[in-house]
Design a protein around this motif. Structure first.
Motif, PDB file in Angstrom:
ATOM      1  N   ILE A 155      50.393  18.811 -99.715  1.00 18.49           N
ATOM      2  CA  ILE A 155      50.103  17.851 -98.641  1.00 18.49           C
ATOM      3  C   ILE A 155      49.564  18.598 -97.430  1.00 18.49           C
ATOM      4  N   GLU A 156      50.201  19.707 -97.069  1.00 19.10           N
ATOM      5  CA  GLU A 156      49.755  20.513 -95.932  1.00 19.10           C
ATOM      6  C   GLU A 156      48.365  21.078 -96.174  1.00 19.10           C
ATOM      7  N   GLU A 157      48.122  21.565 -97.372  1.00 15.53           N
ATOM      8  CA  GLU A 157      46.822  22.151 -97.717  1.00 15.53           C
ATOM      9  C   GLU A 157      45.705  21.110 -97.615  1.00 15.53           C
ATOM     10  N   TYR A 158      45.941  19.938 -98.180  1.00 11.13           N
ATOM     11  CA  TYR A 158      44.941  18.875 -98.087  1.00 11.13           C
ATOM     12  C   TYR A 158      44.749  18.417 -96.639  1.00 11.13           C
ATOM     13  N   ALA A 159      45.833  18.252 -95.905  1.00 11.38           N
ATOM     14  CA  ALA A 159      45.719  17.777 -94.522  1.00 11.38           C
ATOM     15  C   ALA A 159      44.890  18.760 -93.685  1.00 11.38           C
ATOM     16  N   ARG A 160      45.128  20.038 -93.859  1.00 11.50           N
ATOM     17  CA  ARG A 160      44.372  21.058 -93.116  1.00 11.50           C
ATOM     18  C   ARG A 160      42.895  21.000 -93.495  1.00 11.50           C
ATOM     19  N   HIS A 161      42.611  20.955 -94.778  1.00 15.88           N
ATOM     20  CA  HIS A 161      41.215  20.933 -95.211  1.00 15.88           C
ATOM     21  C   HIS A 161      40.539  19.590 -94.927  1.00 15.88           C
ATOM     22  N   ASN A 162      41.302  18.520 -94.871  1.00 17.94           N
ATOM     23  CA  ASN A 162      40.708  17.244 -94.480  1.00 17.94           C
ATOM     24  C   ASN A 162      40.273  17.270 -93.014  1.00 17.94           C
ATOM     25  N   GLY A 163      40.968  18.038 -92.196  1.00 20.28           N
ATOM     26  CA  GLY A 163      40.509  18.243 -90.822  1.00 20.28           C
ATOM     27  C   GLY A 163      39.167  18.955 -90.800  1.00 20.28           C
ATOM     28  N   HIS A 164      39.028  19.978 -91.660  1.00 24.80           N
ATOM     29  CA  HIS A 164      37.729  20.650 -91.794  1.00 24.80           C
ATOM     30  C   HIS A 164      36.675  19.653 -92.275  1.00 24.80           C
ATOM     31  N   ALA A 165      37.047  18.837 -93.257  1.00 22.41           N
ATOM     32  CA  ALA A 165      36.107  17.866 -93.825  1.00 22.41           C
ATOM     33  C   ALA A 165      35.639  16.864 -92.773  1.00 22.41           C
ATOM     34  N   ASP A 166      36.538  16.456 -91.875  1.00 27.48           N
ATOM     35  CA  ASP A 166      36.147  15.551 -90.783  1.00 27.48           C
ATOM     36  C   ASP A 166      35.003  16.150 -89.974  1.00 27.48           C
ATOM     37  N   LEU A 167      35.177  17.403 -89.594  1.00 27.45           N
ATOM     38  CA  LEU A 167      34.159  18.067 -88.769  1.00 27.45           C
ATOM     39  C   LEU A 167      32.862  18.295 -89.542  1.00 27.45           C
ATOM     40  N   LEU A 168      32.981  18.688 -90.802  1.00 23.91           N
ATOM     41  CA  LEU A 168      31.792  18.900 -91.627  1.00 23.91           C
ATOM     42  C   LEU A 168      31.000  17.606 -91.785  1.00 23.91           C
ATOM     43  N   ARG A 169      31.688  16.524 -92.083  1.00 23.69           N
ATOM     44  CA  ARG A 169      31.008  15.237 -92.283  1.00 23.69           C
ATOM     45  C   ARG A 169      30.324  14.787 -90.997  1.00 23.69           C
ATOM     46  N   GLU A 170      30.997  14.922 -89.888  1.00 27.94           N
ATOM     47  CA  GLU A 170      30.386  14.511 -88.630  1.00 27.94           C
ATOM     48  C   GLU A 170      29.144  15.360 -88.323  1.00 27.94           C
ATOM     49  N   ARG A 171      29.192  16.640 -88.662  1.00 30.66           N
ATOM     50  CA  ARG A 171      28.040  17.512 -88.436  1.00 30.66           C
ATOM     51  C   ARG A 171      26.852  17.093 -89.316  1.00 30.66           C
ATOM     52  N   ILE A 172      27.138  16.657 -90.540  1.00 30.55           N
ATOM     53  CA  ILE A 172      26.068  16.313 -91.487  1.00 30.55           C
ATOM     54  C   ILE A 172      25.340  15.045 -91.076  1.00 30.55           C
ATOM     55  N   ASP A 173      26.082  13.969 -90.822  1.00 32.25           N
ATOM     56  CA  ASP A 173      25.407  12.702 -90.552  1.00 32.25           C
ATOM     57  C   ASP A 173      26.033  11.876 -89.431  1.00 32.25           C
ATOM     58  N   GLY A 174      26.960  12.474 -88.709  1.00 36.34           N
ATOM     59  CA  GLY A 174      27.569  11.771 -87.589  1.00 36.34           C
ATOM     60  C   GLY A 174      28.656  10.798 -87.973  1.00 36.34           C
ATOM     61  N   ALA A 175      28.918  10.646 -89.265  1.00 36.51           N
ATOM     62  CA  ALA A 175      29.944   9.694 -89.715  1.00 36.51           C
ATOM     63  C   ALA A 175      31.330  10.198 -89.338  1.00 36.51           C
ATOM     64  N   THR A 176      32.125   9.285 -88.850  1.00 38.79           N
ATOM     65  CA  THR A 176      33.508   9.596 -88.502  1.00 38.79           C
ATOM     66  C   THR A 176      34.407   8.543 -89.134  1.00 38.79           C
ATOM     67  N   GLY A 177      35.660   8.793 -89.138  1.00 40.96           N
ATOM     68  CA  GLY A 177      36.622   7.838 -89.684  1.00 40.96           C
ATOM     69  C   GLY A 177      37.636   8.555 -90.537  1.00 40.96           C
TER      70      GLY A 177
END
Length: 178
Positions: A155-177
């Protein structure tokens, strides 16, 4: 428009964990919630977008995160919990971070299928064990871990990497959520 963000479209089913479940059910629900969150972060992007790195000097990207989590699922459930001697999927002696180091030709279709297969195998391995059961394998650091600890770590591993994924996705196309 610069500075504008769009809400991400989500087609991957994701169920919010119950607020009244028991310990095991809560752990499994939270783990599944975070697994689905990572899949949602990748939705609607092509392979080139999924290989888009965060910011130099890092080459972290969404495709690499999916591949990394396939390795993490394998490591904790197959190797540590079950004691299986399954080889690493992407990592090599020459490039231990090959899961993250994606190149042209690495596809989301392959990575997603591999990741989902590891998740299915992890569920099978955990289904017959109690939370207090120690893994049959030994972690490279020489320690034994019970299933409860493995669930919490995942759970901790996914939560940490999902934070990275949030930033990566926003950088790619501006999508947030979520």
């Amino acid at each position: 428009m610069p500075g504008m963000t769009t809400e991400q479209t989500d087609t991957t089913p994701r169920v919010s964990p119950s607020t009244t479940s028991g310990e095991r059910e809560a752990l499994e629900q939270w783990l599944d919630f975070h697994r689905a969150t990572l899949a949602r972060k990748c939705e609607g992007l092509d392979d080139a977008q999924l290989r888009t790195p965060s910011a130099p000097p890092s080459d972290l990207n969404l495709l690499g995160l999916v591949r990394h989590m396939a390795e993490v699922e394998r490591g904790w459930f197959r190797h540590t919990l079950a004691g299986e001697k399954a080889p690493w999927i992407y990592s090599t002696k020459e490039d231990p971070d090959r899961d993250i180091h994606t190149v042209e030709g690495d596809t989301y279709e392959e990575a997603h299928a591999t990741w989902q297969a590891e998740i299915a195998h992890a569920r099978t391995l955990a289904a017959t064990r109690d939370l207090d059961d120690l893994g049959a394998g030994e972690h490279p650091k020489g320690k034994k871990f019970n299933l409860r600890w493995i669930y919490l770590h995942m759970i901790e591993e996914y939560a940490r990497h999902n934070g990275h994924a949030d930033l990566l996705r926003e950088r790619i196309d501006g999508a947030t959520g979520d």
